[in-house]
Design an enzyme around this catalytic site. Structure first.
Site, PDB file in Angstrom:
ATOM      1  CB  THR A   1      -2.923   0.128  -2.794  1.00 50.75           C
ATOM      2  OG1 THR A   1      -3.516  -0.797  -1.874  1.00 50.75           O
ATOM      3  CG2 THR A   1      -2.762   1.474  -2.128  1.00 50.75           C
TER       4      THR A   1
ATOM      5  CG  HIS B   1      -1.970  -1.030   1.182  1.00 50.57           C
ATOM      6  ND1 HIS B   1      -3.305  -0.732   1.125  1.00 50.57           N
ATOM      7  CD2 HIS B   1      -1.903  -2.386   1.174  1.00 50.57           C
ATOM      8  CE1 HIS B   1      -4.014  -1.843   1.092  1.00 50.57           C
ATOM      9  NE2 HIS B   1      -3.173  -2.858   1.122  1.00 50.57           N
TER      10      HIS B   1
ATOM     11  CG  ASP C   1      -4.697   2.136   2.607  1.00 45.00           C
ATOM     12  OD1 ASP C   1      -5.412   1.224   3.090  1.00 45.00           O
ATOM     13  OD2 ASP C   1      -3.769   1.919   1.818  1.00 45.00           O
TER      14      ASP C   1
END
Length: 156
Positions: free
Chosen positions: A140, A16, A118
Site C-alpha cells: 500500500t 492500508h 496486505d
C-alpha cells in the site's frame, strides 16, 4: 466467462484499508466477472479506528465488494502484529470456508481465485496454498517508497 472471487486480507490501518478498497473498487469496475471479499483484522489496541473504518467502508461499498470484519481477539503481547495475525488465522480460514461453501451451493457463482494479502500479512500465504489458489501481496506504499526499497536492496 467464469466468475472469480478475490479475497483481500487487510490490517485495520486506515491508509492500508483506503488503498485496498480503492483497488478493489477499480478491479470490479473494470471487470464485471470479479467479486471481492475484504477480510479486515480488527485492532484490539485502537478502538477509535472502528468508526473511521465504518465510514470508509460505507463510501466504497458496491454489490461486487463484500466486507467482513473479523472478530476481536485478545492476543498475547509480542512483536508488532505477529500475535494478532496468528490469533486471527482460524477466523480467516473459517471465513474463507464459508465463502467457498456459499459459492458451492449456488450455480453460476464465482470461484475462489486469489488471495491478496496486505504487506504485513504475507506470512498467511500458506492459507492460500491450503485452498489451492495463488496469493499476492499488496503493497500500500507509494511508488517513491517502493523505489527506495529497490535502491536499498541493490546496494548502489
Amino acid at each position: 466467462m467464469t466468475k472469480a472471487e478475490l479475497v483481500f486480507i487487510q490490517v485495520p490501518a486506515l491508509g492500508h484499508l483506503t488503498s485496498t478498497l480503492q483497488v478493489a473498487k477499480l478491479l470490479v469496475d473494470l471487470n464485471s466477472n470479479l467479486s471481492i471479499t475484504v477480510l479486515i483484522i480488527m485492532s484490539p489496541s485502537d478502538p477509535t479506528t472502528v468508526p473511521k473504518i465504518d465510514s470508509l467502508i460505507a463510501t466504497t461499498i458496491s454489490h461486487h465488494i463484500k466486507i467482513i470484519n473479523l472478530p476481536h481477539v485478545d492476543a498475547a503481547p509480542g512483536r508488532f502484529m505477529a500475535p494478532i495475525i496468528e490469533s486471527q488465522r482460524p477466523h480467516i480460514k473459517e471465513a474463507v470456508n464459508d465463502i467457498v461453501r456459499e459459492f458451492g451451493s449456488v450455480p453460476g457463482s464465482p470461484q475462489l481465485a486469489w488471495f491478496v494479502f496486505d504487506m504485513f500479512l504475507a506470512s498467511l500465504n500458506d492459507l492460500a496454498n491450503k485452498f489451492g489458489v495463488p496469493s499476492y501481496v499488496f503493497y500500500t506504499s507509494g511508488a517513491a517508497f517502493l523505489g527506495f526499497q529497490l535502491f536499498i536492496q541493490s546496494g548502489d
